[in-house]
Design a protein around this motif. Structure first.
Motif: not given
Length: 172
Positions: A80-93
């Protein structure tokens, strides 16, 4: 010979009807050709949907894929895997930068794409996936040092996390 005579009569009747109803047959043939041609609208809709769905990040799907891969490691069992994220997905415009050389000022504007009927979209240059903060792995073989090492190396390779950010515990 009876079969040949029947075919000859049938061919003669077909020739007579094609002469008499030539325009009708021509319209039917044109309709069949138009039905066989691709419309193009379906392809455009599929092309527009594909990039959006391909670039979306799904944490749950990533955890499931990682769990399936790690469960195949010898001695690990069901992981069983649980991952935590440092920040969310972003777009460079995309941006236009106007520089005034004499005064040393910069003015930046985000590039906007107009798509008829009043709709506008920003132009994305790059999409950045979120970075992982940590991982927790729970598996029956979590107390074996060899299995722990294999799980740590595999998780590190797939997520970019260091060994100090990966926790492995023995489960039921």
């Amino acid at each position: 010979m009876n079969g040949r005579e029947t075919l000859a009569r049938l061919a003669g009747k077909i020739k007579e009807t094609t002469k008499a109803y030539r325009l009708v047959w021509l319209v039917i043939l044109a309709g069949l050709v138009l039905l066989a041609l691709p419309s193009g609208k379906e392809e455009e809709a599929q092309e527009e949907e594909t990039p959006a769905s391909a670039t979306q990040f799904d944490l749950a799907a990533m955890e499931d894929r990682l769990a399936q891969a790690l469960s195949r490691i010898d001695g690990a069992g069901e992981v069983t895997v649980v991952l935590t994220l440092q920040d969310g997905p972003r777009q460079v415009l995309a941006q236009n930068v106007d520089r005034d050389g004499e005064e040393g000022r910069e003015q930046t504007e985000t590039v906007v794409l107009s798509r008829g009927s009043g709709s506008q979209e920003t132009v994305s240059v790059q999409e950045l996936y979120p970075s992982y903060q940590g991982a927790l792995l729970v598996c029956p073989g979590g107390d074996d040092p060899t299995v722990r090492l294999k799980l740590t190396e595999a998780t590190s390779a797939l997520t970019g996390l260091g060994a100090d950010k990966i926790s492995i515990s023995k489960g039921k």
